[in-house]
Scaffold this motif. Structure first.
Motif, PDB file in Angstrom:
ATOM      1  N   MET A   1      82.200  46.239  39.410  1.00  0.00           N
ATOM      2  CA  MET A   1      80.777  46.453  39.163  1.00  0.00           C
ATOM      3  C   MET A   1      80.157  47.404  40.179  1.00  0.00           C
ATOM      4  N   THR A   2      80.648  47.371  41.412  1.00  0.00           N
ATOM      5  CA  THR A   2      80.069  48.240  42.440  1.00  0.00           C
ATOM      6  C   THR A   2      80.384  49.706  42.195  1.00  0.00           C
ATOM      7  N   THR A   3      81.302  49.990  41.272  1.00  0.00           N
ATOM      8  CA  THR A   3      81.607  51.385  40.941  1.00  0.00           C
ATOM      9  C   THR A   3      80.983  51.785  39.604  1.00  0.00           C
ATOM     10  N   ALA A   4      79.984  51.042  39.164  1.00  0.00           N
ATOM     11  CA  ALA A   4      79.325  51.337  37.893  1.00  0.00           C
ATOM     12  C   ALA A   4      78.732  52.739  37.905  1.00  0.00           C
ATOM     13  N   GLN A   5      78.701  53.344  36.732  1.00  0.00           N
ATOM     14  CA  GLN A   5      78.163  54.687  36.547  1.00  0.00           C
ATOM     15  C   GLN A   5      76.845  54.601  35.762  1.00  0.00           C
ATOM     16  N   PHE A   6      75.938  55.553  36.041  1.00  0.00           N
ATOM     17  CA  PHE A   6      74.613  55.510  35.421  1.00  0.00           C
ATOM     18  C   PHE A   6      74.247  56.875  34.858  1.00  0.00           C
ATOM     19  N   GLY A   7      73.823  56.859  33.589  1.00  0.00           N
ATOM     20  CA  GLY A   7      73.488  58.106  32.914  1.00  0.00           C
ATOM     21  C   GLY A   7      72.147  58.036  32.223  1.00  0.00           C
ATOM     22  N   LEU A   8      71.768  59.168  31.653  1.00  0.00           N
ATOM     23  CA  LEU A   8      70.577  59.313  30.825  1.00  0.00           C
ATOM     24  C   LEU A   8      70.974  59.972  29.517  1.00  0.00           C
ATOM     25  N   ASP A   9      70.434  59.469  28.418  1.00  0.00           N
ATOM     26  CA  ASP A   9      70.662  60.063  27.105  1.00  0.00           C
ATOM     27  C   ASP A   9      69.324  60.476  26.493  1.00  0.00           C
ATOM     28  N   THR A  10      69.353  61.555  25.730  1.00  0.00           N
ATOM     29  CA  THR A  10      68.178  61.994  24.999  1.00  0.00           C
ATOM     30  C   THR A  10      68.589  62.458  23.616  1.00  0.00           C
ATOM     31  N   PHE A  11      67.656  62.362  22.663  1.00  0.00           N
ATOM     32  CA  PHE A  11      67.851  62.926  21.337  1.00  0.00           C
ATOM     33  C   PHE A  11      67.047  64.205  21.179  1.00  0.00           C
ATOM     34  N   GLY A  12      66.480  64.701  22.278  1.00  0.00           N
ATOM     35  CA  GLY A  12      65.683  65.914  22.206  1.00  0.00           C
ATOM     36  C   GLY A  12      64.390  65.731  21.439  1.00  0.00           C
ATOM     37  N   ASP A  13      63.832  64.512  21.516  1.00  0.00           N
ATOM     38  CA  ASP A  13      62.611  64.207  20.772  1.00  0.00           C
ATOM     39  C   ASP A  13      61.494  65.204  21.092  1.00  0.00           C
ATOM     40  N   VAL A  14      60.775  65.630  20.062  1.00  0.00           N
ATOM     41  CA  VAL A  14      59.635  66.527  20.258  1.00  0.00           C
ATOM     42  C   VAL A  14      58.541  65.774  21.004  1.00  0.00           C
ATOM     43  N   THR A  15      58.075  66.355  22.088  1.00  0.00           N
ATOM     44  CA  THR A  15      57.022  65.741  22.890  1.00  0.00           C
ATOM     45  C   THR A  15      55.659  66.287  22.473  1.00  0.00           C
ATOM     46  N   GLU A  16      54.601  65.708  23.041  1.00  0.00           N
ATOM     47  CA  GLU A  16      53.251  66.187  22.786  1.00  0.00           C
ATOM     48  C   GLU A  16      52.706  66.886  24.025  1.00  0.00           C
ATOM     49  N   ASP A  17      51.835  67.884  23.793  1.00  0.00           N
ATOM     50  CA  ASP A  17      51.201  68.575  24.918  1.00  0.00           C
ATOM     51  C   ASP A  17      49.968  67.808  25.378  1.00  0.00           C
ATOM     52  N   ALA A  18      49.209  68.399  26.306  1.00  0.00           N
ATOM     53  CA  ALA A  18      48.041  67.730  26.877  1.00  0.00           C
ATOM     54  C   ALA A  18      46.969  67.425  25.843  1.00  0.00           C
ATOM     55  N   ASN A  19      46.992  68.125  24.723  1.00  0.00           N
ATOM     56  CA  ASN A  19      46.003  67.912  23.662  1.00  0.00           C
ATOM     57  C   ASN A  19      46.519  66.989  22.554  1.00  0.00           C
ATOM     58  N   GLY A  20      47.685  66.395  22.780  1.00  0.00           N
ATOM     59  CA  GLY A  20      48.243  65.494  21.787  1.00  0.00           C
ATOM     60  C   GLY A  20      48.903  66.191  20.616  1.00  0.00           C
ATOM     61  N   LYS A  21      49.177  67.481  20.741  1.00  0.00           N
ATOM     62  CA  LYS A  21      49.824  68.241  19.673  1.00  0.00           C
ATOM     63  C   LYS A  21      51.325  68.369  19.951  1.00  0.00           C
ATOM     64  N   PRO A  22      52.158  68.265  18.912  1.00  0.00           N
ATOM     65  CA  PRO A  22      53.600  68.427  19.125  1.00  0.00           C
ATOM     66  C   PRO A  22      53.929  69.819  19.651  1.00  0.00           C
ATOM     67  N   VAL A  23      54.836  69.884  20.620  1.00  0.00           N
ATOM     68  CA  VAL A  23      55.291  71.178  21.116  1.00  0.00           C
ATOM     69  C   VAL A  23      56.263  71.772  20.102  1.00  0.00           C
ATOM     70  N   SER A  24      56.572  73.051  20.243  1.00  0.00           N
ATOM     71  CA  SER A  24      57.512  73.699  19.332  1.00  0.00           C
ATOM     72  C   SER A  24      58.927  73.176  19.562  1.00  0.00           C
ATOM     73  N   GLN A  41      69.350  66.229  40.292  1.00  0.00           N
ATOM     74  CA  GLN A  41      68.691  66.248  41.600  1.00  0.00           C
ATOM     75  C   GLN A  41      68.405  64.848  42.134  1.00  0.00           C
ATOM     76  N   VAL A  42      68.155  63.893  41.230  1.00  0.00           N
ATOM     77  CA  VAL A  42      67.833  62.536  41.684  1.00  0.00           C
ATOM     78  C   VAL A  42      69.027  61.599  41.635  1.00  0.00           C
ATOM     79  N   GLY A  43      70.219  62.132  41.397  1.00  0.00           N
ATOM     80  CA  GLY A  43      71.431  61.335  41.536  1.00  0.00           C
ATOM     81  C   GLY A  43      71.968  60.678  40.287  1.00  0.00           C
ATOM     82  N   VAL A  44      71.461  61.034  39.114  1.00  0.00           N
ATOM     83  CA  VAL A  44      72.017  60.508  37.865  1.00  0.00           C
ATOM     84  C   VAL A  44      73.401  61.125  37.658  1.00  0.00           C
ATOM     85  N   GLN A  45      74.351  60.339  37.182  1.00  0.00           N
ATOM     86  CA  GLN A  45      75.748  60.791  37.137  1.00  0.00           C
ATOM     87  C   GLN A  45      76.169  61.387  35.800  1.00  0.00           C
ATOM     88  N   PHE A  46      75.402  61.107  34.739  1.00  0.00           N
ATOM     89  CA  PHE A  46      75.770  61.606  33.418  1.00  0.00           C
ATOM     90  C   PHE A  46      74.503  61.949  32.648  1.00  0.00           C
TER      91      PHE A  46
END
Length: 352
Positions: A1-24, A41-46
């Motif tokens: 367990m002490t050698t566990a690995q940690f990652g982040l996954d994304t589906f590339g979801d479209v986000t909203e801008d400051a006006n609540g409109k979807p970005v391109s 930069q913050v140490g995520v491994q995957f």
């Protein structure tokens, strides 16, 4: 367990801008590159990108984005989360990720899936009636390709190969099979010697514990050494539990309601949401301490040594995602490691 690995996954979801409109779509894809750079930069491994073909998740060519990320990073591992092998050509999937392995200097991984999101099937002319056969045959061919030798193979889903040398040869890279609840898929992963990634997006994570046990038992029966078990689950991290839950809820409600119309999901309510973000639900939404406690507890329960947080959901602003990444790397991961290093810590109370 002490050698566990940690990652982040994304589906590339479209986000909203400051006006609540979807970005391109273009901006959403570029933002994913920036998110991956911060993750390293913050140490995520995957860092993983899941294949999708929809207007709200415009990520049909994850390997190209991963190659771009490879050019701007040095250490973080890069892969898919998942690649829908059933509607793709195993030879091309192998070639793309072998190429990614080269340009990233050996940092590539691939997670193969049958496709819980099925928009790629009509797009590429596949019949959903062949859902199981497509994945079984193509996984079989992919396993042959991973041997790094000339391939002789025949099946029903693509033309045969006769002693065909498939290039490039760039060395081995990890292969996972994404499983959302099928025992057959667990055994299939063990049969081919691929690692197991449990996609847990609803309900109590501990109900997946039998799959971890089945996987290791199947590996033993097939004469294979133990292989890693990973967990992929959605979540959102903010300074406090209240802030994280408040930020995530409206986007989660809207996305699950929309997707549920075609996939049979129940419409979320505030009560069901509260359960999912609680200690016995599948959402990792809260402060760094809350999220860390839940990750550590479920890694133990599931006998897993890899956790990938599927961050973001359609509409959630890019700035909020960057905050989640920063907190996950700087606060959540170190705290999980502390909890896993203490045998009695990080355990959830037994469910009633």
């Amino acid at each position: 367990m002490t050698t566990a690995q940690f990652g982040l996954d994304t589906f590339g979801d479209v986000t909203e801008d400051a006006n609540g409109k979807p970005v391109s779509h273009a901006e959403a894809i570029r933002n994913v590159v920036e998110q991956a750079v911060l993750a390293e930069q913050v140490g995520v491994q995957f860092f993983g990108i899941g294949e999708h073909h929809t207007d709200d998740m415009p990520m049909p060519a994850a390997d190209i984005v991963l190659a771009t990320i490879a050019g701007r990073t040095e250490d973080i591992r890069l892969g898919s989360a998942v690649t829908v092998l059933s509607s793709d050509d195993p030879v091309r999937v192998y070639q793309r990720f072998a190429t990614l392995n080269a340009v990233s200097n050996g940092r590539a991984e691939v997670t193969l899936g049958r496709g819980s999101s099925i928009e790629s099937f009509p797009l590429f002319g596949y019949d959903l009636a062949d859902y199981e056969e497509l994945f079984e045959e193509k996984t079989n061919l992919f396993a042959e390709l991973m041997k790094g030798e000339p391939v002789t193979w025949h099946g029903k889903t693509r033309p045969a190969l006769d002693n065909q040398d498939v290039v490039p040869h760039t060395g081995d890279f990890p292969v996972w099979v994404g499983v959302g609840g099928s025992p057959q898929s667990v055994v299939r992963a063990a049969h081919y010697g691929f690692s197991l990634m449990l996609a847990i997006i609803g309900g109590h994570p501990k109900r997946f514990a039998p799959y971890s046990q089945l996987f290791q038992q199947a590996l033993k029966q097939f004469g294979r050494d133990p292989l890693p078990v990973g967990v992929h689950s959605p979540g959102h991290v903010a300074a406090t539990d209240e802030q994280a839950q408040r930020e995530f809820w409206p986007y989660y409600r809207d996305v699950i309601t929309r997707v549920g119309r075609t996939r049979g999901f129940a419409t979320p309510t505030e009560a069901s949401y509260a359960h999912e973000v609680g200690p016995h639900g599948a959402l990792y939404v809260g402060s760094p301490e809350t999220v860390a406690q839940k990750i550590a507890a479920n890694l133990r329960v599931l006998q897993a040594t890899r956790f990938d947080l599927k961050y973001g959901i359609g509409g959630l602003p890019h700035e909020s995602l960057m905050t989640t990444i920063e907190l996950y790397g700087n606060a959540v991961i170190p705290r999980v490691r502390e909890l896993l290093a203490t045998p009695a810590a990080g355990m959830l109370p037994a469910s009633k």
